[in-house]
Motif scaffolding. Structure first.
Motif, mmCIF file in Angstrom:
data_model
loop_
_atom_site.group_PDB
_atom_site.id
_atom_site.type_symbol
_atom_site.label_atom_id
_atom_site.label_comp_id
_atom_site.label_asym_id
_atom_site.label_seq_id
_atom_site.Cartn_x
_atom_site.Cartn_y
_atom_site.Cartn_z
ATOM 1 N N LEU A 1 0.934 -1.048 -0.097
ATOM 2 C CA LEU A 1 0.051 0.084 -0.183
ATOM 3 C C LEU A 1 0.945 1.186 -0.166
ATOM 4 N N ILE A 2 0.627 2.334 -0.935
ATOM 5 C CA ILE A 2 1.230 3.577 -0.761
ATOM 6 C C ILE A 2 0.018 4.275 -0.557
ATOM 7 N N LEU A 3 0.393 5.358 0.431
ATOM 8 C CA LEU A 3 -0.346 6.340 0.811
ATOM 9 C C LEU A 3 0.106 7.900 0.183
ATOM 10 N N VAL A 4 -0.592 8.609 -0.301
ATOM 11 C CA VAL A 4 -0.084 9.897 -0.942
ATOM 12 C C VAL A 4 -0.969 11.227 -0.212
ATOM 13 N N ASP B 1 4.086 0.432 9.613
ATOM 14 C CA ASP B 1 5.532 0.067 9.180
ATOM 15 C C ASP B 1 5.594 -0.767 7.966
ATOM 16 N N LEU B 2 4.339 -1.410 7.681
ATOM 17 C CA LEU B 2 4.178 -1.944 6.046
ATOM 18 C C LEU B 2 3.712 -1.083 4.860
ATOM 19 N N VAL B 3 3.553 0.419 5.247
ATOM 20 C CA VAL B 3 2.940 1.126 4.119
ATOM 21 C C VAL B 3 4.180 2.149 3.781
ATOM 22 N N TYR B 4 4.047 2.321 2.455
ATOM 23 C CA TYR B 4 5.058 3.382 2.075
ATOM 24 C C TYR B 4 4.213 4.783 2.180
ATOM 25 N N VAL B 5 4.636 5.859 2.653
ATOM 26 C CA VAL B 5 3.913 6.875 2.786
ATOM 27 C C VAL B 5 4.816 8.030 1.932
ATOM 28 N N THR B 6 3.898 8.957 1.126
ATOM 29 C CA THR B 6 4.510 10.105 0.610
ATOM 30 C C THR B 6 3.608 10.934 0.276
ATOM 31 N N ASN B 7 4.144 12.096 -0.407
ATOM 32 C CA ASN B 7 3.270 13.132 -1.013
ATOM 33 C C ASN B 7 3.532 13.383 -2.411
ATOM 34 N N ALA B 8 2.276 14.116 -2.943
ATOM 35 C CA ALA B 8 2.308 14.238 -4.433
ATOM 36 C C ALA B 8 3.328 15.548 -4.699
ATOM 37 N N VAL C 1 -0.716 24.076 -10.018
ATOM 38 C CA VAL C 1 -0.688 22.813 -10.846
ATOM 39 C C VAL C 1 0.578 22.640 -11.558
ATOM 40 N N GLU C 2 1.387 23.623 -11.960
ATOM 41 C CA GLU C 2 2.771 23.556 -12.311
ATOM 42 C C GLU C 2 3.538 22.834 -11.328
ATOM 43 N N GLU C 3 3.315 23.332 -10.122
ATOM 44 C CA GLU C 3 4.419 22.612 -9.137
ATOM 45 C C GLU C 3 4.183 21.145 -8.840
ATOM 46 N N ILE C 4 2.693 21.003 -8.706
ATOM 47 C CA ILE C 4 2.227 19.414 -8.713
ATOM 48 C C ILE C 4 2.667 18.795 -9.950
ATOM 49 N N ARG C 5 2.663 19.315 -11.018
ATOM 50 C CA ARG C 5 3.227 18.510 -12.261
ATOM 51 C C ARG C 5 4.521 18.306 -12.331
ATOM 52 N N ALA C 6 5.343 19.514 -11.682
ATOM 53 C CA ALA C 6 6.956 19.234 -11.611
ATOM 54 C C ALA C 6 7.555 18.139 -10.802
ATOM 55 N N CYS C 7 6.688 17.982 -9.939
ATOM 56 C CA CYS C 7 6.986 16.613 -8.882
ATOM 57 C C CYS C 7 6.567 15.341 -9.287
ATOM 58 N N LEU D 1 -4.715 10.738 -0.294
ATOM 59 C CA LEU D 1 -5.330 11.478 1.068
ATOM 60 C C LEU D 1 -5.531 12.802 0.648
ATOM 61 N N GLY D 2 -6.794 13.281 0.452
ATOM 62 C CA GLY D 2 -7.302 14.445 0.106
ATOM 63 C C GLY D 2 -7.250 14.886 -1.222
ATOM 64 N N ALA D 3 -7.822 16.045 -1.600
ATOM 65 C CA ALA D 3 -8.047 16.294 -2.891
ATOM 66 C C ALA D 3 -6.896 16.534 -3.842
ATOM 67 N N THR D 4 -5.604 17.175 -3.310
ATOM 68 C CA THR D 4 -4.731 17.258 -4.291
ATOM 69 C C THR D 4 -4.167 15.925 -4.788
ATOM 70 N N ALA D 5 -3.634 15.065 -3.849
ATOM 71 C CA ALA D 5 -3.272 13.809 -4.598
ATOM 72 C C ALA D 5 -4.500 12.964 -5.513
ATOM 73 N N ALA D 6 -5.566 13.149 -4.947
ATOM 74 C CA ALA D 6 -6.875 12.389 -5.674
ATOM 75 C C ALA D 6 -6.699 12.977 -7.033
ATOM 76 N N LYS D 7 -6.504 14.232 -7.192
ATOM 77 C CA LYS D 7 -6.676 14.508 -8.685
ATOM 78 C C LYS D 7 -5.281 14.214 -9.416
ATOM 79 N N VAL D 8 -4.193 14.048 -8.479
ATOM 80 C CA VAL D 8 -3.285 13.743 -9.503
ATOM 81 C C VAL D 8 -3.276 12.154 -9.884
ATOM 82 N N LEU D 9 -3.826 11.373 -9.012
ATOM 83 C CA LEU D 9 -3.712 9.886 -9.386
ATOM 84 C C LEU D 9 -5.251 9.571 -10.203
#
Ligand code: URA
Length: 207
Positions: A52-55, A90-97, A117-123, A142-150
């Motif tokens: 599982l990855i949580l973003v 401990d079994l989850v990979y946790v990250t951010n957009a 949007v450009e900053e999210i895209r650059a990452c 987790l939340g709107a920003t990551a949901a829009k990315v994924l």
């Protein structure tokens, strides 16, 4: 022309970069201006073989200082929700957009600012790289920003949380951001925590 990325033209002959390689490369990222004011790149954390990855959206003040995702107040709530849902963090990979803290200074305080949007895209290449390296079963926003990315720009967490989309052998889903539980009257916070825990239980069942 765009800088070539580590992920241009992936093929069977070019294995995904390891998390360690990606972390090192991301530490020097200047793909957008956010690196100028942040303390450091906050890369994801967790095992390379996580199912599982949580973003989340981006590191907060605490994460920026410590260099680890979800170690501040939202992280403590996430930890609690994971325990309640029976998921071992401990079994989850946790990250951010977005891997750098974006903020506006108000006196001595640094207040979270929503990334553009450009900053999210650059990452995006870092998140794609993390997913390619970990090859999880489920990636949950987790939340709107990551949901829009994924899940695409029209995805609405309030209406569509818990929906599961299968893409490229992955199950993609979204739930509320733990920081939503830090705001509003107690009743709303309790309801938001219950929603998050329920969604995490459903995510655990997908693994
Ligand atoms: N909020 C996020 O989205 N990510 C973190 O790492 C911390 C707070």
């Amino acid at each position: 022309m765009d800088e070539p990325s580590l992920f241009d033209e992936p093929s069977a002959d070019s294995p995904a970069a390891s998390l360690a390689e990606l972390r090192d490369a991301a530490a020097a990222c200047t793909n957008c201006d956010l690196y100028r004011h942040a303390t450091q790149t906050v890369f994801g954390a967790g095992p390379q073989d996580a199912r599982l990855i949580l973003v989340g959206e981006q590191p907060g003040d605490r994460e920026d200082i410590e260099g680890e995702p979800f170690v501040g107040p939202a992280g403590r709530l996430l930890d609690q929700a994971l325990v309640d849902a029976g998921i071992d963090r401990d079994l989850v990979y946790v990250t951010n957009a977005v891997k750098h803290f974006k903020f506006t200074a108000r006196g001595k305080r640094r207040i979270h600012a929503t990334p553009k949007v450009e900053e999210i895209r650059a990452c995006r290449l870092w998140l794609d790289g993390e997913i390619a390296a970990v090859r999880p079963t489920v990636v949950a926003a987790l939340g709107a920003t990551a949901a829009k990315v994924l899940l695409g720009p029209s995805f609405r967490v309030s209406k569509q949380r818990g929906e599961v989309v299968e893409r490229d052998g992955l199950r993609l889903t979204a739930t509320i951001h733990p920081s939503a539980i830090l705001r509003g009257p107690q009743e709303e916070r309790d309801a938001a925590l219950a929603d998050l825990v329920n969604d995490l239980r459903a995510i655990a069942a997908l693994l």
